[in-house]
Motif scaffolding. Structure first.
Motif, PDB file in Angstrom:
ATOM      1  N   UNK B 118       0.846  -1.199   0.000  1.00  0.00           N
ATOM      2  CA  UNK B 118       0.000   0.000   0.000  1.00  0.00           C
ATOM      3  C   UNK B 118       0.884   1.252   0.000  1.00  0.00           C
ATOM      4  N   UNK B 119       0.261   2.393  -0.226  1.00  0.00           N
ATOM      5  CA  UNK B 119       0.992   3.656  -0.150  1.00  0.00           C
ATOM      6  C   UNK B 119       1.551   3.856   1.261  1.00  0.00           C
ATOM      7  N   UNK B 120       0.764   3.443   2.252  1.00  0.00           N
ATOM      8  CA  UNK B 120       1.204   3.557   3.647  1.00  0.00           C
ATOM      9  C   UNK B 120       2.437   2.703   3.909  1.00  0.00           C
ATOM     10  N   UNK B 121       2.466   1.499   3.318  1.00  0.00           N
ATOM     11  CA  UNK B 121       3.637   0.621   3.475  1.00  0.00           C
ATOM     12  C   UNK B 121       4.890   1.308   2.943  1.00  0.00           C
ATOM     13  N   UNK B 122       4.720   1.946   1.794  1.00  0.00           N
ATOM     14  CA  UNK B 122       5.868   2.604   1.156  1.00  0.00           C
ATOM     15  C   UNK B 122       6.404   3.733   2.040  1.00  0.00           C
ATOM     16  N   UNK B 123       5.497   4.580   2.524  1.00  0.00           N
ATOM     17  CA  UNK B 123       5.921   5.717   3.356  1.00  0.00           C
ATOM     18  C   UNK B 123       6.547   5.217   4.659  1.00  0.00           C
ATOM     19  N   UNK B 124       5.921   4.185   5.229  1.00  0.00           N
ATOM     20  CA  UNK B 124       6.450   3.596   6.471  1.00  0.00           C
ATOM     21  C   UNK B 124       7.863   3.056   6.256  1.00  0.00           C
ATOM     22  N   UNK B 125       8.064   2.381   5.129  1.00  0.00           N
ATOM     23  CA  UNK B 125       9.389   1.807   4.833  1.00  0.00           C
ATOM     24  C   UNK B 125      10.426   2.907   4.689  1.00  0.00           C
ATOM     25  N   UNK B 126      10.058   3.993   4.017  1.00  0.00           N
ATOM     26  CA  UNK B 126      11.012   5.091   3.844  1.00  0.00           C
ATOM     27  C   UNK B 126      11.346   5.724   5.195  1.00  0.00           C
ATOM     28  N   UNK B 127      10.332   5.836   6.054  1.00  0.00           N
ATOM     29  CA  UNK B 127      10.576   6.387   7.398  1.00  0.00           C
ATOM     30  C   UNK B 127      11.486   5.449   8.196  1.00  0.00           C
ATOM     31  N   UNK B 128      11.305   4.157   7.980  1.00  0.00           N
ATOM     32  CA  UNK B 128      12.112   3.176   8.714  1.00  0.00           C
ATOM     33  C   UNK B 128      13.554   3.121   8.195  1.00  0.00           C
ATOM     34  N   UNK B 129      13.789   3.678   7.015  1.00  0.00           N
ATOM     35  CA  UNK B 129      15.173   3.786   6.524  1.00  0.00           C
ATOM     36  C   UNK B 129      15.836   5.004   7.176  1.00  0.00           C
ATOM     37  N   UNK B 130      15.131   6.122   7.155  1.00  0.00           N
ATOM     38  CA  UNK B 130      15.719   7.378   7.630  1.00  0.00           C
ATOM     39  C   UNK B 130      15.768   7.456   9.160  1.00  0.00           C
ATOM     40  N   UNK B 131      14.698   6.983   9.797  1.00  0.00           N
ATOM     41  CA  UNK B 131      14.599   7.099  11.261  1.00  0.00           C
ATOM     42  C   UNK B 131      15.812   6.538  12.001  1.00  0.00           C
ATOM     43  N   UNK B 132      16.187   5.278  11.739  1.00  0.00           N
ATOM     44  CA  UNK B 132      17.343   4.713  12.461  1.00  0.00           C
ATOM     45  C   UNK B 132      18.640   5.473  12.194  1.00  0.00           C
ATOM     46  N   UNK B 133      18.806   5.987  10.972  1.00  0.00           N
ATOM     47  CA  UNK B 133      20.043   6.719  10.668  1.00  0.00           C
ATOM     48  C   UNK B 133      20.079   8.041  11.437  1.00  0.00           C
ATOM     49  N   UNK B 134      18.942   8.727  11.499  1.00  0.00           N
ATOM     50  CA  UNK B 134      18.893   9.981  12.270  1.00  0.00           C
ATOM     51  C   UNK B 134      19.103   9.700  13.759  1.00  0.00           C
ATOM     52  N   UNK B 135      18.569   8.563  14.193  1.00  0.00           N
ATOM     53  CA  UNK B 135      18.694   8.255  15.625  1.00  0.00           C
ATOM     54  C   UNK B 135      20.147   7.999  16.031  1.00  0.00           C
ATOM     55  N   UNK B 136      21.007   7.707  15.043  1.00  0.00           N
ATOM     56  CA  UNK B 136      22.432   7.565  15.370  1.00  0.00           C
ATOM     57  C   UNK B 136      23.004   8.879  15.897  1.00  0.00           C
ATOM     58  N   UNK B 137      22.355   9.982  15.569  1.00  0.00           N
ATOM     59  CA  UNK B 137      22.796  11.288  16.067  1.00  0.00           C
ATOM     60  C   UNK B 137      21.867  11.794  17.174  1.00  0.00           C
ATOM     61  N   UNK B 138      20.557  11.530  17.007  1.00  0.00           N
ATOM     62  CA  UNK B 138      19.613  12.122  17.975  1.00  0.00           C
ATOM     63  C   UNK B 138      19.422  11.258  19.225  1.00  0.00           C
ATOM     64  N   UNK B 139      19.719   9.970  19.146  1.00  0.00           N
ATOM     65  CA  UNK B 139      19.484   9.085  20.296  1.00  0.00           C
ATOM     66  C   UNK B 139      20.795   8.477  20.823  1.00  0.00           C
TER      67      UNK B 139
END
Lengths: 305, 278
Positions: B118-139
């Motif tokens: 679904x479109x939601x799956x796609x957006x969720x997957x993209x968020x799950x790519x970026x989120x962990x990488x950002x968390x390397x700095x923010x968390x």
């Protein structure tokens, strides 16, 4: 039935892209043709479950078209436009698309190699897609549609941009797929000879309506009670003379269609001699798809006007 | 049954579920990002510098912040490390800006949306790519800092553990906002450079003017326009540091609301994309 729709309608604001479409498409290779704005694209989007119909119902390979995901699990779609990820390798992209379709990692990779070999992208499969020629990109697009072995293939203008050799190779591949048992093809194309060479059935759309559908051979052979006459000379005058002789004549863009009755052949030659025209063909009506298409569109336009 | 060549055989295999399909997008996306030199450099330098500077803050706290209580509230200091803002912005611009924009540019969205997701799956997957990488700095730096502080004996372990939990909360909140906002900006354009510029504009075009306006007018309400100031207000509340400028409940509501709005807008943008070209 592969696809069945009942009064299917899709509107975008005031525009009725698909207007009360009722089709029953049998299994096999089906050509979907129509002029620009005929509703082909919207129909394909409805089939792929990417649009919800405004009204009406439809079923694709046993699923309601509004089901979306179960429908797309069984469909392999080859788009017309460039859509490949340029920095990925051919085999990388095809296996990736296999995984997004639901194959496990190993199966997806194994299938990617199989289908790339089938389409003829072998040595180049490890190169980046950005370096591929148009023909190779078309083949990779075909491979990604095949990777999860769908029951229905939807090909949108598959020979666009190909040179004659590439086009011939692509048509051979599509023909092979179309001949495979339990595999069905919907081919949407403006290149009517391509459709004619692959499909057994055809659906012609115009203005969101179906204006003709059926077995291609039957549609092209026309009605048995009609005689086709091609003449060199003044076709309109030829037709007028025959009408005056009491015949029912239809003057088309390429020839005349006359209702068969006793003595028609003699009248045709008599008329030709009288107006100085030359009869190039007289016999059963055998049309090319292009002729049929133009005739139907013209008739539909006249009817609409 | 063979189609034509002996190398191709029809094999109907059962398809895995949607979570596996989304997982495939995430793993492939992460692998692609971690192969890009720019992503590796920015992620590596960002995580290392933020962590090192946060640890240095703890180590040098008695000299840098004389009189600062060495309790849970102390961990607001590393959480407010300006390096976090800079590197989260830089990572969002370098890594996240192309996640959707590149697919729009190459028109690969067609490939995704013609698949059984679904479109939601796609957006969720993209968020799950970026989120962990950002968390390397923010968390990650905020988690490592209390551990190092406890290991050095500056803080008892119970305080350090509480700080870790609160740091994760604060870091996820801030990282979540940048993930959603970056994906939204990426969904607006086919050029990753434009989306990247948008991320910088969002950070520095709001943070600094908000601070200048607040200080010039003496009205702290302007600070609510800055995601960083909202994050700091929430972090102060979490760690029990004294509130100075803006209240944390509206700040939290703004951060969460903006994150949800950006995510929904991205989803809506994806829903409008044409899959079958006209």
């Amino acid at each position: 039935m592969l696809v069945e729709t009942n009064d299917l309608t899709k509107t975008f604001g005031e525009v009725r892209a698909v207007d009360g479409l009722s089709v029953a498409i049998p299994e096999g290779a089906i050509g979907l043709v129509g002029p620009n704005g005929a509703g082909k694209t919207t129909f394909l989007r409805l089939l792929l479950g990417l649009l919800r119909p405004t009204s009406g119902r439809g079923r694709v390979i046993g699923h309601d078209i509004s089901d979306g995901i179960p429908v797309r699990e069984k469909i392999g779609y080859m788009p017309e436009h460039d859509c490949l990820i340029p920095e990925m390798t051919g085999v990388g992209l095809v296996s990736y698309m296999g995984r997004v379709s639901g194959l496990d990692k190993n199966t997806a990779m194994s299938r990617a190699h199989d289908v790339l070999q089938f389409v003829g992208v072998e040595e180049e499969r490890y190169r980046k897609i950005a370096e591929y020629s148009t023909g190779m990109k078309q083949k990779v697009k075909l491979a990604q549609a095949m990777v999860h072995d769908p029951a229905l293939y939807v090909f949108d203008e598959p020979t666009t941009g190909l040179d004659p050799r590439g086009r011939s190779e692509m048509l051979d591949l599509l023909r092979t797929i179309a001949k495979t048992s339990e595999r069905n093809v919907i081919l949407s194309s403006h290149l009517l000879p391509d459709v004619e060479s692959i499909c057994k059935h055809i659906v012609i759309l115009d203005g969101g309506h179906q204006i003709a559908a059926g077995e291609l051979k039957a549609l092209l052979s026309g009605a048995g009670d009609r005689l086709r006459v091609d003449v060199r000379g003044d076709r309109a005058a030829f037709g007028q003379r025959l009408r005056e002789a009491g015949h029912e004549v239809e003057v088309g863009t390429t020839g005349l269609r006359i209702r068969r009755r006793a003595g028609i052949e003699a009248d045709v030659f008599r008329t030709a001699r009288a107006i100085g025209a030359e009869v190039r063909y007289m016999g059963s009506e055998i049309r090319s798809l292009e002729e049929l298409f133009l005739e139907l569109i013209e008739r539909n336009t006249r009817g609409g006007a | 049954m063979s189609i034509s060549l002996p190398t191709y055989t029809r094999r109907e295999t059962p398809l895995l579920g949607r979570s596996k399909r989304v997982g495939a997008i995430i793993t492939t996306g992460l692998r692609r990002e971690l192969r890009r030199p720019a992503s590796i450099v920015v992620t590596g330098i960002g995580a290392a510098l933020t962590t090192i500077s946060s640890i240095l803050i703890v180590y040098l706290a008695p000299f840098l912040f004389p009189g600062q209580l060495l309790d849970l509230s102390f961990f607001y200091v590393p959480a407010s490390n300006g390096a976090i803002l800079f590197f989260v912005t830089l990572m969002s611009a370098v890594v996240g800006s192309g996640l959707i924009a590149d697919d729009l540019h190459s028109m690969a969205l067609t490939l995704y949306f013609s698949r059984p997701i679904t479109h939601g799956d796609y957006v969720l997957a993209k968020a799950a790519i970026l989120g962990p990488l950002i968390s390397l700095v923010s968390v990650l730096p905020l988690v490592i800092t209390p551990i190092v502080a406890a290991l050095l004996g500056f803080f008892p372990w119970d305080v350090a553990l509480a700080a870790i939990g609160l740091s994760i909360l604060a870091g996820v909140l801030f990282g979540g906002f940048y993930t959603a906002a970056t994906l939204f900006l990426s969904s607006l354009t086919t050029r990753r450079a434009y989306a990247g510029a948008g991320v910088f504009a969002m950070t520095f075009g709001l943070t600094f003017p908000a601070q200048i306006l607040a200080s010039a007018t003496g009205n702290s309400v302007f600070l609510y326009a800055s995601a960083w100031e909202n994050y700091l207000a929430v972090a102060r509340a979490l760690f029990g540091a004294p509130q100075t400028t803006i209240d944390w409940p509206p700040a939290l509501a703004i951060l969460l609301g903006a994150t949800a709005l950006a995510a929904l807008s991205t989803y809506a943008r994806m829903r409008t994309r044409e899959v079958v070209a006209t």
